[in-house]
Scaffold this motif. Sequence first.
Motif, PDB file in Angstrom:
ATOM      1  N   GLY A  88       4.254   4.682  -6.225  1.00 38.02           N
ATOM      2  CA  GLY A  88       3.753   3.409  -5.714  1.00 38.02           C
ATOM      3  C   GLY A  88       2.468   2.962  -6.367  1.00 38.02           C
ATOM      4  N   TRP A  89       1.544   3.881  -6.620  1.00 40.30           N
ATOM      5  CA  TRP A  89       0.291   3.553  -7.305  1.00 40.30           C
ATOM      6  C   TRP A  89       0.595   3.008  -8.696  1.00 40.30           C
ATOM      7  CZ3 TRP A  89      -4.884   5.674  -5.827  1.00 40.30           C
ATOM      8  CH2 TRP A  89      -5.874   5.385  -6.761  1.00 40.30           C
TER       9      TRP A  89
ATOM     10  N   ALA B 169       3.320   6.402   6.940  1.00 34.82           N
ATOM     11  CA  ALA B 169       2.388   6.075   5.856  1.00 34.82           C
ATOM     12  C   ALA B 169       1.666   4.785   6.187  1.00 34.82           C
ATOM     13  CB  ALA B 169       3.126   5.934   4.531  1.00 34.82           C
TER      14      ALA B 169
ATOM     15  N   GLN C  25       0.017   2.010   3.992  1.00 29.65           N
ATOM     16  CA  GLN C  25      -0.013   1.627   2.582  1.00 29.65           C
ATOM     17  C   GLN C  25      -1.350   0.984   2.248  1.00 29.65           C
ATOM     18  OE1 GLN C  25       2.397   2.801   1.022  1.00 29.65           O
ATOM     19  NE2 GLN C  25       4.414   2.132   1.635  1.00 29.65           N
ATOM     20  N   ASN C  26      -2.182   1.689   1.486  1.00 33.62           N
ATOM     21  CA  ASN C  26      -3.452   1.102   1.052  1.00 33.62           C
ATOM     22  C   ASN C  26      -3.770   1.457  -0.390  1.00 33.62           C
ATOM     23  OD1 ASN C  26      -4.079   3.778   1.364  1.00 33.62           O
ATOM     24  ND2 ASN C  26      -5.424   3.495   3.121  1.00 33.62           N
TER      25      ASN C  26
ATOM     26  N   PHE D 173       6.296   2.631   7.800  1.00 34.16           N
ATOM     27  CA  PHE D 173       5.292   2.269   6.807  1.00 34.16           C
ATOM     28  C   PHE D 173       4.460   1.113   7.351  1.00 34.16           C
ATOM     29  CE2 PHE D 173       9.048   3.875   4.642  1.00 34.16           C
ATOM     30  CZ  PHE D 173       8.514   4.867   3.831  1.00 34.16           C
TER      31      PHE D 173
ATOM     32  N   MET E 237       1.069  -1.571   6.938  1.00 34.09           N
ATOM     33  CA  MET E 237       0.213  -2.228   5.944  1.00 34.09           C
ATOM     34  C   MET E 237      -0.669  -3.248   6.662  1.00 34.09           C
ATOM     35  SD  MET E 237       1.186  -4.418   2.524  1.00 34.09           S
ATOM     36  CE  MET E 237       1.780  -2.962   1.686  1.00 34.09           C
TER      37      MET E 237
END
Length: 945
Positions: free
Chosen positions: A597-598, A809, A811-812, A842, A844
């Motif tokens: 993802g990164w 998770a 997401q950041n 997930f 965000m």
Amino acid sequence: TESQEAPVTQVRAENVAYLIYTSGSTGRPKGVAVTHRNAVAFLGWAQKRFEEEEMKGVLAATSLNFDLSVFELFGPLVRGGSVVVVRNALQLAEEKPEAEVTLVNTVPSAMAQLVRLGAVPETVRVVNLAGEALPETLAKAVYGVGSVSKLYNLYGPSEDTTYSTWSLVGRGEVPNIGRPLTNTRAYVLDRYLEPVPVGVAGELYLAGEGQARGYLLRPELTAEKFLPEVHGPAGSRMYRTGDRVRYRGDGVLEYLGRVDFQVKVRGFRIELGEVESALRRVEKVKDAVVVAKGEGGEKRLVAYVVAKEGEGLEGEELKAQLRQGLPEYMVPGVVMVLDALPLNANGKVDRKALPEPEAPKAGSAYEAPRTRTEAKLASIWAEVLRVPRVGVRDNFFALGGHSLLATQVVSRVRMETGAELPLRALFEAPTVEALALRLEKTGSAKAPALVPVSRDAPLPLSFAQQRLWFIDQLEPGTALYNVPVAVRLEGTLRQDVLERALGEVVRRHEALRTTFVAGDPEPVQRTASHGAFTLSVDDLTSNDGDARESAARRRVEQEVLRPFELAHGPLFRALLLKLDAREHVLVVTMHHIVSDGWSLGVLVREVGALYAAFVQGQPSPLPELPVQYADYAAWQRGWLQGATLQREVDYWKRKLSGAPPVLELPTDRPRPAVRTTAGATQPFLWPRELAQELRGLAQREGASLYMVLLAGWQVLLSRYSGQEDISVGSPIAGRTRSEVEGLIGFFVNTLVLRTDLSGAPSFRSLLQQVRETVLEAQEHQEVPFEKLVEALQPQRDRSHTPLFQTLLALQNVPVGEAMLPGMSLKPVTLEGRTSKFDLSVFFMETADGLSGVFEYSTDLFEPATVRRMVEHLRVLLEGVLLQPEAAVTRLPMLDAAERRQVVELQNQTATDYPRDVSVHARFEEQARRRAGEVALKSAEEGGTL
């Protein structure tokens, strides 16, 4: 002596009455062709809305080149009134009008100056304000002018003939943009041009008699902005305003800001108008403007404020007040106090003329570093948090820090000082001053340096890559580990430049040119020399309308589900779908063995930077990478072995010893003997207020929002399963070294987070347990999940995943702003049809609230069950906020409606209440299914039926 009859004319309603040029948000002027029909419809509304006495003398307050002048000139003249002309409307205090002014029609910025100077003529009865958002403070000030009895807030673009909506703002009321004019239709639509519910934000589209013909000699732009009126009369059009609004419950429109004023700062989408509104609500603030300064990941919010007369403003005081109603990421890093906001010729705020920001003061009073250690830490914080400077008493988390950024701080400290700083140190010592004291007591780093290795010998796979390689050998041809991203490109695309930019990314990152083959005794990776990259192109322009969109959706789906061959590659591919001359869809797909993802964020940033440079004929602006992923794999293999690996594995053995092998969630269907990856997703969005309150709870408890969500999720799983020992998987970026932050590659690792809920602890005490578990796990995150499974050797069972079956998770990870010159980019939603685990959630953080997605196994769960689970988690977390000291077994899970169903309706007798067949049938079917599962399990274990 002239005739009283209407003059004979050949002009028709469809003829253009005038052209008026507007730059809108693009900066490039465009001529709007307004017809006689448009102007007559607008003036007809004005005649009915305003009384004859009110139109007796209208001040010509704006430029003839500004569409407000249409009202100022023709509004009074068609009623027999007068237009009062002065040399400069902003200098009425010195230049007294010769005629009586009864109505002033101008922009809020200009009216604010007139009120401040006491220059509003005493004869003014009505004030019309338009062209900008109307601050509540200005509305109160206008009514403070003794003669004013009516204040109208008017909204509308030139493309819809000056005004489209109107609102009569009462004394003490919060301004809104009201309701559409007569013969005007206003739609609030989502990205798919579908109406959004009441209270939900969407883009405003306007239709009706005021809609202009289009843009002079700009047919493509006209087609882009004037769309078919999909919810109106056949053959009609609607204008896309680019403004975000929402309908309130009373049918009134509320303006939220420009779509193009929605910016992304440190991964968060922010409405600048929302921050401005919050500033204007501060008692001492007269007006405010907020802008995003910088490019890409360097963006930060800067606020420019003007104080009320006689009041003083302090930037840090304003920030403190904003934090009471806004999340930290929406609080401007810099607040500049100005005497007045700069205005352009039309009296609007000239954003380009705003001064460059000063260095922000992050704390109540900036204190410079006093030692070399403090200076080094302050420099690292400033780099990671993207602020100009950091004082020794500034709080890392108050400046917008979180766990992922804390990991980057630790990585940079290790690289620049040689010290091994544990992640928990930042939570326990969140200021530069305190952390410097901790750092002085910390030993030197344990891990060796990460440096390039020779390419002469075969290169090993990282532990994570090796596991995916083995999975691929067992189940070849699966798309489960494809990492896709798709985006719609609208505008002028240089296909050759895009291909060159993608090719340069492939050249820069060896991982994208790598294949994986069997070796002796272990697999090895091979990197191909860089050749010409080819962008695949499919031309779909031969299809029409809906058929073209359907073909595009099918083609995208085929592309993202097309498997890779690890031994042959390439493991990176890009497909461009051409829909028409100005519309394309780009699909990029990578295999997880070379990406995560990164990496998508790295890809987005680099393609954007390279395309922007190449399209202008400039060379690549990106520096060469210091190391490649293969160097990292060799470093990991060299360091994480022997005593080092054993020490880390021993920690996890102690932590996970005796954990239940499977979480016994109640399912809609029996668990299959061999689990599949068939899945679906359930999106949700929780209110921003809930996210703010959860974040506030986390800060009060010395934790993070992620820890609060994890604790809540584990409580829910415990309540569902009846188990008190809960293990949850959680992905972690795995980039613990600064050298690899700019690489595309497979770094992500998975941690197993185990929590003990026995004894019915309070949520507050549970949160402290979760906090310690997370911090410890992150300190031991180097052990790859693959090595953990290998070391623990859980009993093999193909019906479920080892060690955990649910994942959470937040997401950041830093994702770059998707920007290409000359184009607007819109993400294409890719429907998930797989699920790696039984349940994954997930989260965000967004400007609209806490958004999320439940990914679930369709072998086990029905969609309705997952929807209820989403609501149960929300209700539980709301209960946590009300009673953090309550035992976790007593926290609520049902809302009022569901509680009535399961408590009241199910206890009704047949004589009291007609039996709800559907409800009872569902419960009976669930009972039968559960009984069948118990019987089947008993038989499998050798029991009797």
